[in-house]
Scaffold this active site. Structure first.
Site, PDB file in Angstrom:
ATOM      1  N   VAL A  59      -2.377  -4.292  -9.083  1.00 28.84           N
ATOM      2  CA  VAL A  59      -3.064  -4.366 -10.388  1.00 28.84           C
ATOM      3  C   VAL A  59      -2.179  -4.977 -11.472  1.00 28.84           C
ATOM      4  O   VAL A  59      -2.675  -5.403 -12.511  1.00 28.84           O
ATOM      5  CB  VAL A  59      -3.579  -2.975 -10.858  1.00 28.84           C
ATOM      6  CG1 VAL A  59      -4.596  -2.409  -9.891  1.00 28.84           C
ATOM      7  CG2 VAL A  59      -2.440  -1.998 -11.096  1.00 28.84           C
ATOM      8  N   SER A 138      -2.554  11.389 -18.320  1.00 28.90           N
ATOM      9  CA  SER A 138      -1.785  12.510 -17.776  1.00 28.90           C
ATOM     10  C   SER A 138      -1.562  13.515 -18.894  1.00 28.90           C
ATOM     11  O   SER A 138      -1.485  13.145 -20.069  1.00 28.90           O
ATOM     12  CB  SER A 138      -0.421  12.030 -17.277  1.00 28.90           C
ATOM     13  OG  SER A 138       0.452  13.129 -17.097  1.00 28.90           O
ATOM     14  N   TYR A 151       6.820   6.549 -18.185  1.00 27.02           N
ATOM     15  CA  TYR A 151       5.516   7.069 -17.743  1.00 27.02           C
ATOM     16  C   TYR A 151       4.745   7.683 -18.911  1.00 27.02           C
ATOM     17  O   TYR A 151       3.579   7.373 -19.142  1.00 27.02           O
ATOM     18  CB  TYR A 151       5.768   8.114 -16.650  1.00 27.02           C
ATOM     19  CG  TYR A 151       4.514   8.740 -16.062  1.00 27.02           C
ATOM     20  CD1 TYR A 151       3.800   8.070 -15.070  1.00 27.02           C
ATOM     21  CD2 TYR A 151       4.065   9.993 -16.467  1.00 27.02           C
ATOM     22  CE1 TYR A 151       2.665   8.642 -14.513  1.00 27.02           C
ATOM     23  CE2 TYR A 151       2.937  10.565 -15.917  1.00 27.02           C
ATOM     24  CZ  TYR A 151       2.240   9.892 -14.936  1.00 27.02           C
ATOM     25  OH  TYR A 151       1.113  10.464 -14.386  1.00 27.02           O
ATOM     26  N   LYS A 155       1.152   6.529 -20.670  1.00 27.36           N
ATOM     27  CA  LYS A 155      -0.042   7.380 -20.713  1.00 27.36           C
ATOM     28  C   LYS A 155      -0.501   7.593 -22.161  1.00 27.36           C
ATOM     29  O   LYS A 155      -1.691   7.636 -22.433  1.00 27.36           O
ATOM     30  CB  LYS A 155       0.224   8.715 -20.005  1.00 27.36           C
ATOM     31  CG  LYS A 155       0.476   8.563 -18.490  1.00 27.36           C
ATOM     32  CD  LYS A 155      -0.668   7.880 -17.763  1.00 27.36           C
ATOM     33  CE  LYS A 155      -0.468   7.814 -16.256  1.00 27.36           C
ATOM     34  NZ  LYS A 155      -1.562   7.123 -15.556  1.00 27.36           N
TER      35      LYS A 155
HETATM   36  N1  LIG Z   1      -0.618  13.908  -9.278  1.00 23.71           N
HETATM   37  C1  LIG Z   1      -0.520  14.375 -10.494  1.00 23.71           C
HETATM   38  O1  LIG Z   1      -0.033  15.513 -10.701  1.00 23.71           O
HETATM   39  C2  LIG Z   1      -0.997  13.571 -11.674  1.00 23.71           C
HETATM   40  C3  LIG Z   1      -1.018  14.184 -12.913  1.00 23.71           C
HETATM   41  C4  LIG Z   1      -1.438  13.465 -14.023  1.00 23.71           C
HETATM   42  C5  LIG Z   1      -1.851  12.142 -13.869  1.00 23.71           C
HETATM   43  N2  LIG Z   1      -1.810  11.556 -12.646  1.00 23.71           N
HETATM   44  C6  LIG Z   1      -2.274  10.161 -12.573  1.00 23.71           C
HETATM   45  O2  LIG Z   1      -3.274  10.043 -11.589  1.00 23.71           O
HETATM   46  C7  LIG Z   1      -3.283   8.715 -11.093  1.00 23.71           C
HETATM   47  C8  LIG Z   1      -3.324   8.760  -9.577  1.00 23.71           C
HETATM   48  O3  LIG Z   1      -2.123   9.332  -9.102  1.00 23.71           O
HETATM   49  P1  LIG Z   1      -2.054  10.217  -7.801  1.00 23.71           P
HETATM   50  O4  LIG Z   1      -1.446  11.479  -8.172  1.00 23.71           O
HETATM   51  O5  LIG Z   1      -3.343  10.191  -7.083  1.00 23.71           O
HETATM   52  O6  LIG Z   1      -0.922   9.398  -7.020  1.00 23.71           O
HETATM   53  P2  LIG Z   1      -0.880   8.737  -5.576  1.00 23.71           P
HETATM   54  O7  LIG Z   1       0.498   8.193  -5.456  1.00 23.71           O
HETATM   55  O8  LIG Z   1      -1.374   9.659  -4.538  1.00 23.71           O
HETATM   56  O9  LIG Z   1      -1.920   7.536  -5.699  1.00 23.71           O
HETATM   57  C9  LIG Z   1      -1.669   6.400  -6.492  1.00 23.71           C
HETATM   58  C10 LIG Z   1      -2.245   5.191  -5.778  1.00 23.71           C
HETATM   59  O10 LIG Z   1      -2.063   4.066  -6.643  1.00 23.71           O
HETATM   60  C11 LIG Z   1      -1.641   2.976  -5.838  1.00 23.71           C
HETATM   61  N3  LIG Z   1      -0.895   2.016  -6.633  1.00 23.71           N
HETATM   62  C12 LIG Z   1       0.329   2.169  -7.194  1.00 23.71           C
HETATM   63  N4  LIG Z   1       0.705   1.034  -7.785  1.00 23.71           N
HETATM   64  C13 LIG Z   1      -0.301   0.150  -7.609  1.00 23.71           C
HETATM   65  C14 LIG Z   1      -0.482  -1.204  -7.978  1.00 23.71           C
HETATM   66  N5  LIG Z   1       0.449  -1.872  -8.649  1.00 23.71           N
HETATM   67  N6  LIG Z   1      -1.640  -1.817  -7.634  1.00 23.71           N
HETATM   68  C15 LIG Z   1      -2.596  -1.154  -6.937  1.00 23.71           C
HETATM   69  N7  LIG Z   1      -2.465   0.123  -6.539  1.00 23.71           N
HETATM   70  C16 LIG Z   1      -1.321   0.758  -6.870  1.00 23.71           C
HETATM   71  C17 LIG Z   1      -0.737   3.616  -4.790  1.00 23.71           C
HETATM   72  O11 LIG Z   1      -0.564   2.753  -3.663  1.00 23.71           O
HETATM   73  C18 LIG Z   1      -1.503   4.884  -4.459  1.00 23.71           C
HETATM   74  O12 LIG Z   1      -2.441   4.670  -3.413  1.00 23.71           O
HETATM   75  C19 LIG Z   1      -2.052   8.038 -11.664  1.00 23.71           C
HETATM   76  O13 LIG Z   1      -2.447   7.194 -12.727  1.00 23.71           O
HETATM   77  C20 LIG Z   1      -1.211   9.175 -12.166  1.00 23.71           C
HETATM   78  O14 LIG Z   1      -0.406   8.802 -13.239  1.00 23.71           O
HETATM   79  C21 LIG Z   1      -1.397  12.248 -11.549  1.00 23.71           C
END
Ligand SMILES: NC(=O)c1ccc[n+]([C@@H]2O[C@H](COP(=O)([O-])OP(=O)(O)OC[C@H]3O[C@@H](n4cnc5c(N)ncnc54)[C@H](O)[C@@H]3O)[C@@H](O)[C@H]2O)c1
Length: 328
Positions: A59, A138, A151, A155
């Site tokens: 992306v 987040s 990060y 956000k």
């Molecule tokens: N897990 C948590 O506790 C949490 C908390 C708050 C926010 N988030 C947010 O939720 C969202 C999803 O995170 P998650 O926890 O499911 O993590 P995750 O690592 O399981 O999934 C993230 C996905 O994004 C893909 N990705 C990363 N960089 C990319 C790129 N440049 N192009 C295309 N795809 C890309 C990765 O390959 C992965 O499949 C993120 O934006 C994260 O900041 C997560």
């Protein structure tokens, strides 16, 4: 089904919250374009859900918007929903963050969202489609997180950007909203969740649980649905109450009163000496100040504690939820 006849693009769809969102959209009838760097994780069996379209895309790449645009025009001809879920977390002390790491986190979490949203919104506007864009922020946009400065910056920026996009796209009946997850078990957070960190996190989450990604996906799908037609520029917390201030069971850190330096004072709360024997609420001059005086008098009585004895220290509330509580 809520998403019959809808085309939804989900980024980060190979894992975690993005995967759970894509699966839910498929189950609710959407045609899904699953976007990720690589597609590695197997999808649920075909009799459960339809197959998603799979697009391998970074992306953050300059040509990502054009490639998505071309794919949508060639294969689907429309788009109703964009869920910007892809994101990365880079952990490093502020003093050690390199320019490369900063640039990469900003490119994926902010620039990528901006230009993919622009490409998708252009298709929606041209097709007169009352679309939905849902960004994933987040809890750390609002609760500080040491060692995650790039990060948290992205956000926070994402939330501000969401509101601006929402106001510009509202005349086109396109809504733009955010979901703000707290601690969620995914590939991103799993390496951080040592038993000690999980214990510390659970103590700070009023609902006392770490979420599976499906709970966040449910909120994303709500904001992506027609049911959310009157919500735009909003940010929906899905964090078990983590971001609420002073709301932890038992009163929370903002209500603690301990002398600094005393054993057991691990609250991280800054204390300032309280003047002993304050004279009580000041009399307000001018208009009828009866109700206000009564409120002040009550507050004063409370602050003096049972028996009217003033405590030696009062707490200045500062956010203490940032230590060892990395939630992503
Ligand atoms: N897990 C948590 O506790 C949490 C908390 C708050 C926010 N988030 C947010 O939720 C969202 C999803 O995170 P998650 O926890 O499911 O993590 P995750 O690592 O399981 O999934 C993230 C996905 O994004 C893909 N990705 C990363 N960089 C990319 C790129 N440049 N192009 C295309 N795809 C890309 C990765 O390959 C992965 O499949 C993120 O934006 C994260 O900041 C997560």
């Amino acid at each position: 089904m809520r998403f019959s006849d809808k085309v939804a693009v989900v980024t980060g769809a190979d894992s975690g919250i993005g995967r759970a969102t894509a699966v839910r959209l498929l189950r609710e009838g959407a045609t899904v374009v699953a976007v990720d760097l690589k597609h590695t994780a197997p999808w649920p069996s075909e009799k459960d859900t339809a197959r998603p379209h799979r697009l391998e895309l970074d992306v953050a790449d300059l040509d990502a918007p054009a490639r998505l645009d071309a794919y949508l025009h060639e294969h689907l001809g429309r788009v109703d929903v964009l869920a910007n879920v892809a994101g990365i977390l880079h952990i490093a002390p502020f003093l050690q963050v390199s320019r490369y790491d900063w640039d990469r986190v900003v490119a994926v979490n902010l620039t990528g969202v901006f230009f993919l949203s622009q490409a998708v919104a252009r298709i929606m506007v041209a097709g007169n489609i009352p679309g939905r864009i849902v960004n994933v922020s987040s809890v750390h946009a609002v609760v500080s997180e040491p060692h995650a400065a790039p990060y948290t910056a992205t956000k926070g920026g994402l939330e501000a950007m969401t509101r601006t996009m929402a106001s510009e796209l509202a005349p086109h009946h396109i809504t733009v909203n955010c979901v703000r997850p707290g601690a969620t078990r995914t590939k991103m957070s799993e390496p951080i969740y040592t038993p000690e960190i999980v214990r510390s996190l659970l103590a700070k989450i009023p609902l006392g649980q770490i979420a599976p990604p499906e709970w966040v996906a449910a909120a994303i799908c709500y904001l992506a649905s027609d049911e959310a037609c009157y919500t735009t520029g909003a940010c929906l917390d899905v964090d078990g109450g983590y971001a609420m201030d002073g709301s932890l069971p038992g009163g929370g850190p903002t209500h603690e009163r301990r002398e600094p330096g005393r054993r057991g004072d691990r609250s991280g709360i800054r204390h300032r000496p309280r003047h002993r024997g304050t004279a009580g609420p000041r009399r307000l001059r001018g208009r009828d100040d009866g109700p206000r005086r009564r409120r002040l008098a009550e507050t004063h009585a409370l602050s003096r504690g049972a028996g009217g004895k003033a405590p030696e220290w009062t707490s200045v509330a500062v956010d203490t939820r940032t230590r060892g509580g990395d939630t992503g």
